[in-house]
Design a protein around this motif. Structure first.
Motif, PDB file in Angstrom:
ATOM      1  N   VAL A  17       1.152  -1.315   0.014  1.00 41.62           N
ATOM      2  CA  VAL A  17       0.155  -0.266  -0.211  1.00 41.62           C
ATOM      3  C   VAL A  17       0.494   1.136  -0.153  1.00 41.62           C
ATOM      4  O   VAL A  17       1.502   1.143   1.131  1.00 41.62           O
ATOM      5  CB  VAL A  17      -1.352  -0.161   1.267  1.00 41.62           C
ATOM      6  CG1 VAL A  17      -1.200   1.243   1.510  1.00 41.62           C
ATOM      7  CG2 VAL A  17      -1.901  -1.266   1.396  1.00 41.62           C
ATOM      8  N   ALA A  19       0.637   5.756   0.585  1.00 38.07           N
ATOM      9  CA  ALA A  19      -0.156   6.250   1.154  1.00 38.07           C
ATOM     10  C   ALA A  19       0.221   7.503   0.939  1.00 38.07           C
ATOM     11  O   ALA A  19       1.457   7.814   1.516  1.00 38.07           O
ATOM     12  CB  ALA A  19      -0.530   6.259   2.569  1.00 38.07           C
ATOM     13  N   VAL A 129      -3.256   5.004  -1.945  1.00 39.53           N
ATOM     14  CA  VAL A 129      -4.447   5.932  -1.056  1.00 39.53           C
ATOM     15  C   VAL A 129      -4.352   6.888  -0.846  1.00 39.53           C
ATOM     16  O   VAL A 129      -2.550   7.526  -0.657  1.00 39.53           O
ATOM     17  CB  VAL A 129      -5.385   4.942  -0.001  1.00 39.53           C
ATOM     18  CG1 VAL A 129      -5.486   3.718   0.038  1.00 39.53           C
ATOM     19  CG2 VAL A 129      -3.908   5.032   1.081  1.00 39.53           C
ATOM     20  N   LEU A 131      -3.954  10.100   1.751  1.00 37.47           N
ATOM     21  CA  LEU A 131      -3.554  10.135   3.405  1.00 37.47           C
ATOM     22  C   LEU A 131      -2.942  11.639   3.911  1.00 37.47           C
ATOM     23  O   LEU A 131      -2.358  11.748   4.166  1.00 37.47           O
ATOM     24  CB  LEU A 131      -2.465   9.006   4.120  1.00 37.47           C
ATOM     25  CG  LEU A 131      -2.051   9.298   5.766  1.00 37.47           C
ATOM     26  CD1 LEU A 131      -3.779   8.898   6.327  1.00 37.47           C
ATOM     27  CD2 LEU A 131      -1.520   8.176   6.254  1.00 37.47           C
ATOM     28  N   LEU A 154      -8.169   7.960   1.935  1.00 40.22           N
ATOM     29  CA  LEU A 154      -8.678   8.415   3.765  1.00 40.22           C
ATOM     30  C   LEU A 154      -8.309   9.457   4.065  1.00 40.22           C
ATOM     31  O   LEU A 154      -6.832  10.245   2.822  1.00 40.22           O
ATOM     32  CB  LEU A 154      -7.253   6.973   4.317  1.00 40.22           C
ATOM     33  CG  LEU A 154      -7.366   5.948   4.151  1.00 40.22           C
ATOM     34  CD1 LEU A 154      -6.551   4.387   4.422  1.00 40.22           C
ATOM     35  CD2 LEU A 154      -8.868   5.589   3.930  1.00 40.22           C
ATOM     36  N   THR A 168      -3.412   7.689  12.373  1.00 38.60           N
ATOM     37  CA  THR A 168      -3.139   7.806  11.153  1.00 38.60           C
ATOM     38  C   THR A 168      -2.507   6.851   9.798  1.00 38.60           C
ATOM     39  O   THR A 168      -2.883   6.305   9.604  1.00 38.60           O
ATOM     40  CB  THR A 168      -3.136   9.495  10.808  1.00 38.60           C
ATOM     41  OG1 THR A 168      -1.730   9.595  11.082  1.00 38.60           O
ATOM     42  CG2 THR A 168      -3.821  10.548  11.730  1.00 38.60           C
ATOM     43  N   TYR A 169      -1.140   7.094  10.652  1.00 39.68           N
ATOM     44  CA  TYR A 169      -0.477   5.787  10.318  1.00 39.68           C
ATOM     45  C   TYR A 169      -0.886   4.102  10.240  1.00 39.68           C
ATOM     46  O   TYR A 169      -0.840   3.517   8.755  1.00 39.68           O
ATOM     47  CB  TYR A 169       1.041   5.815  10.526  1.00 39.68           C
ATOM     48  CG  TYR A 169       1.275   7.062  10.357  1.00 39.68           C
ATOM     49  CD1 TYR A 169       1.893   8.353   8.820  1.00 39.68           C
ATOM     50  CD2 TYR A 169       1.893   8.457  11.372  1.00 39.68           C
ATOM     51  CE1 TYR A 169       1.997   9.879   8.280  1.00 39.68           C
ATOM     52  CE2 TYR A 169       2.404   9.626  10.939  1.00 39.68           C
ATOM     53  CZ  TYR A 169       1.837  10.751  10.109  1.00 39.68           C
ATOM     54  OH  TYR A 169       2.282  11.456   9.902  1.00 39.68           O
ATOM     55  N   VAL A 172      -4.006   3.799   8.553  1.00 37.97           N
ATOM     56  CA  VAL A 172      -3.812   2.599   6.650  1.00 37.97           C
ATOM     57  C   VAL A 172      -3.141   0.941   7.135  1.00 37.97           C
ATOM     58  O   VAL A 172      -3.841   0.300   5.839  1.00 37.97           O
ATOM     59  CB  VAL A 172      -3.158   3.423   6.244  1.00 37.97           C
ATOM     60  CG1 VAL A 172      -2.446   2.552   4.680  1.00 37.97           C
ATOM     61  CG2 VAL A 172      -3.683   4.910   6.375  1.00 37.97           C
ATOM     62  N   THR A 175      -6.400  -0.501   8.182  1.00 43.04           N
ATOM     63  CA  THR A 175      -7.514  -0.748   7.128  1.00 43.04           C
ATOM     64  C   THR A 175      -7.609  -1.449   6.312  1.00 43.04           C
ATOM     65  O   THR A 175      -8.901  -2.442   5.777  1.00 43.04           O
ATOM     66  CB  THR A 175      -8.029   0.784   6.014  1.00 43.04           C
ATOM     67  OG1 THR A 175      -8.640   1.833   7.446  1.00 43.04           O
ATOM     68  CG2 THR A 175      -8.722   0.904   4.891  1.00 43.04           C
ATOM     69  N   VAL A 183       3.089  -1.028   4.394  1.00 53.47           N
ATOM     70  CA  VAL A 183       2.830   0.334   3.437  1.00 53.47           C
ATOM     71  C   VAL A 183       3.765   0.871   3.779  1.00 53.47           C
ATOM     72  O   VAL A 183       4.993   1.672   4.642  1.00 53.47           O
ATOM     73  CB  VAL A 183       1.967   0.681   5.239  1.00 53.47           C
ATOM     74  CG1 VAL A 183       1.366   2.266   4.181  1.00 53.47           C
ATOM     75  CG2 VAL A 183       0.164   0.323   5.012  1.00 53.47           C
TER      76      VAL A 183
END
Length: 255
Positions: A17, A19, A129, A131, A154, A168-169, A172, A175, A183
């Motif tokens: 992922v 972000a 995504v 962030l 997000l 927040t981190y 992800v 999620t 990530v």
């Protein structure tokens, strides 16, 4: 003929992922605000106005995080800052419709020239995504207008925490049900990357030397603590093996 796969980062096979920070990393907030403000009120110092508006961003979020005001969306914080700026720049006469339109300039920020192509390439191989501390309405409208091809949007709004809060981190990773080191945060800001790294995420720094305008060039020198350093999002795609026709499978290709 050289083998492009030989130059790939080993993270191409472990990260799932990507972000992305948005303001400054994917979109040009300063240039976009300057252009719109010049069209709306040609006599204002648009460069100074844009810089001052952005300067109020971190203190406004800090007040929320300290509990001095309840959870507040970035759209509302931007409007609070805007109201303090208008008299300073001789714009107290602007009527409500003009103020509301100006505040929504953050929904209309233009992408950097490499952003749409780079995200499209990276999306072939990774989940991509946003962030951002921006709220969902802002980010979704921005993406639709600018053609940013997110797999998911997000935001701090989802986690009710502003970066660099770990929620927040790590949110992800939760999620997408992956460990933090699967990530990678992609950002043009070292403080954001440091926050992600402290939570176990991988980090990629993107050079945006003109984020604050041509009069205030940024030092974009590489720092050893980041996993990757890229001149652009298309350069990041190249380093992660996502810029060729077989990027979706990770198979090598020839150029």
């Amino acid at each position: 003929m050289s083998d492009p796969a030989a130059n790939l980062s080993p993270l191409a096979d472990t990260v799932q992922v990507l972000a992305f920070d948005i303001f400054g990393t994917v979109v040009d907030w300063h240039g976009s605000i300057v252009r719109e403000l010049q069209a709306l009120v040609p006599d204002v110092d648009a460069d100074a106005f844009a810089t001052a508006w952005r300067a109020g961003y971190a203190p406004a979020m800090a007040a929320v995080m300290r509990g001095e005001q309840p959870w507040t969306l970035i759209d509302a914080l931007h409007r609070q800052i805007l109201e303090t700026l208008l008299p300073r720049f001789g714009l107290a006469h602007l009527h409500e419709a003009a103020r509301a339109h100006l505040n929504r300039v953050w929904h209309r920020l233009q992408p950097w020239p490499d952003s749409v192509a780079g995200l499209g390439q990276l999306k072939q191989r990774f989940i991509v995504v946003s962030l951002s501390n921006g709220n969902l309405d802002l980010l979704t409208r921005m993406a639709k207008r600018a053609g940013l091809p997110w797999d998911a949007v997000l935001s701090a709004e989802v986690f009710r925490a502003y970066k660099p809060d770990p929620a927040t981190y790590l949110g992800v990773a939760r999620t997408f049900d992956v460990p933090p080191d699967a990530v990678m945060l992609v950002a043009a800001h070292h403080d954001d990357l440091a926050g992600a790294r402290a939570c176990g995420l991988r980090t990629a720094y993107i050079e945006r030397p003109l984020e604050f305008g041509a009069a205030r060039p940024k030092d974009v020198s590489p720092r050893a603590e980041n996993d990757l350093h890229a001149a652009s999002l298309t350069d990041l795609a190249r380093q992660l093996g996502a810029s060729g026709p077989d990027a979706a499978t990770g198979a090598p290709w020839n150029t």
